[in-house]
Motif scaffolding. Sequence first.
Motif, PDB file in Angstrom:
ATOM      1  N   TYR A 127       3.106   3.322  10.753  1.00 30.30           N
ATOM      2  CA  TYR A 127       3.837   4.361  10.024  1.00 30.30           C
ATOM      3  C   TYR A 127       2.906   5.077   9.049  1.00 30.30           C
ATOM      4  O   TYR A 127       2.988   6.273   8.852  1.00 30.30           O
ATOM      5  N   THR A 128       2.029   4.306   8.412  1.00 38.02           N
ATOM      6  CA  THR A 128       1.081   4.894   7.461  1.00 38.02           C
ATOM      7  C   THR A 128       0.192   5.904   8.162  1.00 38.02           C
ATOM      8  O   THR A 128       0.008   7.025   7.684  1.00 38.02           O
ATOM      9  N   LEU A 167       2.342   8.934   9.108  1.00 37.06           N
ATOM     10  CA  LEU A 167       2.656   9.785   7.959  1.00 37.06           C
ATOM     11  C   LEU A 167       1.430  10.523   7.447  1.00 37.06           C
ATOM     12  O   LEU A 167       1.499  11.700   7.095  1.00 37.06           O
ATOM     13  N   ALA A 168       0.312   9.816   7.440  1.00 41.87           N
ATOM     14  CA  ALA A 168      -0.937  10.461   7.005  1.00 41.87           C
ATOM     15  C   ALA A 168      -1.240  11.646   7.916  1.00 41.87           C
ATOM     16  O   ALA A 168      -1.635  12.723   7.444  1.00 41.87           O
ATOM     17  N   VAL A 211       1.188  14.485   7.038  1.00 46.34           N
ATOM     18  CA  VAL A 211       0.782  15.129   5.782  1.00 46.34           C
ATOM     19  C   VAL A 211      -0.442  16.012   6.027  1.00 46.34           C
ATOM     20  O   VAL A 211      -0.503  17.168   5.583  1.00 46.34           O
ATOM     21  N   LEU A 253      10.605   3.629   6.963  1.00 49.30           N
ATOM     22  CA  LEU A 253       9.977   4.871   6.543  1.00 49.30           C
ATOM     23  C   LEU A 253      10.435   5.247   5.128  1.00 49.30           C
ATOM     24  O   LEU A 253       9.638   5.628   4.266  1.00 49.30           O
ATOM     25  N   TRP A 284       8.877   3.047   2.687  1.00 51.90           N
ATOM     26  CA  TRP A 284       7.468   3.426   2.537  1.00 51.90           C
ATOM     27  C   TRP A 284       7.331   4.654   1.621  1.00 51.90           C
ATOM     28  O   TRP A 284       6.502   4.700   0.737  1.00 51.90           O
ATOM     29  N   PHE A 285       8.239   5.623   1.849  1.00 52.19           N
ATOM     30  CA  PHE A 285       8.225   6.837   1.037  1.00 52.19           C
ATOM     31  C   PHE A 285       8.476   6.524  -0.430  1.00 52.19           C
ATOM     32  O   PHE A 285       7.782   7.013  -1.309  1.00 52.19           O
ATOM     33  N   TYR A 289       2.125  10.396  -3.892  1.00 51.50           N
ATOM     34  CA  TYR A 289       2.207  11.683  -3.222  1.00 51.50           C
ATOM     35  C   TYR A 289       2.271  12.833  -4.233  1.00 51.50           C
ATOM     36  O   TYR A 289       1.580  13.829  -4.129  1.00 51.50           O
TER      37      TYR A 289
END
Lengths: 137, 404
Positions: free
Chosen positions: A3-4, A7-8, A11, B12, B15-16, B23
């Motif tokens: 997931y990291t 997501l990276a 982004v 997710l 994680w956020f 962020y």
Amino acid sequence: MKYTVFLAAVVFLVISIIVYVRNRPINNDASESKELTSYMVSSKLIDVGEVKQRSKIEARFTVYNTGSKQLLISKVAPDCHCTVADAEKAVVAPNDSAVIILRYDSTRLGPFQSSALITLNAKSSPALIVMRGNVIP
Amino acid sequence: MGCSFVRPWLDLKHWFMKYLPIYFLLLSLLESCGERKIREGLIEETNFTQIQVDSPAASEPITAIIDSLELINLEDHENAVLSEAASISRILYFDKKLFVLDNRYMSIKVFDLHGKYLYALGDLGIGRGEFTNIQDIVLDQKHASILALCNTPSKLITFSSTGEVLDEKSLPFFASNVVIASNGDKLYYVNQNNSPLSQHKNILLTSPDDELESRLFDFPKNVNGMLRFTAGLYPSGGKIYFNPPLSNKFYEMAGDTAKAGFEVNFGSHNLPSNPSITDLFGKQKSYSFPLNGFLCDDDYVGFSYFESGYHTAFLNRHTHVIYKSSNVSDSLNKLFCNAMYECAGKKVMILDCKKLSPFIHRNLAAIKESYPNVHQKLVTDTMHKNLSLLMFTTKKIRLNHTIP
């Protein structure tokens, strides 16, 4: 972990899109997509001298196609609402010419200057044409 | 099946939530790297001098303060022709030359101090060093160059004093005036359009590396683009003054602070606050407002204004007496009603001898008596067609005497 990475990547993608949209080159020159030719304008500036108020004021500029491809006059844009521009024809054959007329509304007294930009399929496009004069009572 | 679908999204979310502060920190860091912080300037409205233009008791003719007067006929060369007095929007003096900006013919003509035409800076066109719409010029004393502010497209051209194009850079806003701040590194612009960078602000101050540093003065309400052009930035006596559009005040600019210095009071002719466009054009002749010209020295404050035509006035800073071009007690006052500039330690006004020809001929005897050298030029150069310059000094005021 995946997931990291996911997501990276998202982004990174979003930031890349934002950076691209902000910095993308704006291409206003329509001539780039057409075959380029060369041209010559009879005169950049025409001084019509003293003219009576409310009389017809116009200046005629001749555009010569000095290249081997067709010259396309795609736009003639005057710089002010007091001026109207007319192109005799939009397509000029090699070794031929076209007349572009600028007409000025002579209601305001005194010296005036008005110009128009001609967009053509040539490397040195647009071309500037200018008329000036003095409206007297 | 349902569980396996929902589970990753719950992870997710978790994680956020866990990394949300990081962020935000990263995003704010990215923002601060990409854009500089633009300051909002300060406007101080206290302790300014009132200039009572409408007071007839204190009014004197401008001719009463003229000490020396010289007429410079700008050469009638075909390349040197200027349009009209009202369209000359800046005159600079540098290297014993006069740089005249003509806003109608879009040209910068260079003359020597005798009026001989030398050359032009730039030309009409769309290439480097060329322009279709030139708004202002400013002398960069530090680099011995002239900056030319152009629109359509918005750009700033740097010329050497001999006309060579040294630099050209595009501007991200549409400005009508530019001056160099007193320290010689920063530029003040009079902005005309709303953009994400300039917002609804009239004055923009840029840093030496051309980044927008500060914004000041909101655009006046109900005022369209054309009327916003009545604003003016004036360098005078080592200071910078700003007159907002349709405002009677002149603010002294220092960094990103504007301090009200002078306010012109036209009495019953003052513009109402936030006038409507219909009102402005419908009752144009009943309103007065400063327009195109301001200078300030130890003795006088001079300014141009519109009052059913162009006029000028000077305030004696010690006695507060007003000297007006519209004062009828001296007919020669009519010579001094155009915008004024500072050149070579003197004051300069444009004079259209051709337009004023009937007036000049009627008053030749009076001109001969008051200004014999001007008379001499007028009678020997009767065929002169181009504009002329009146270069003059004003009488010094000795502070140990009371001026009547």
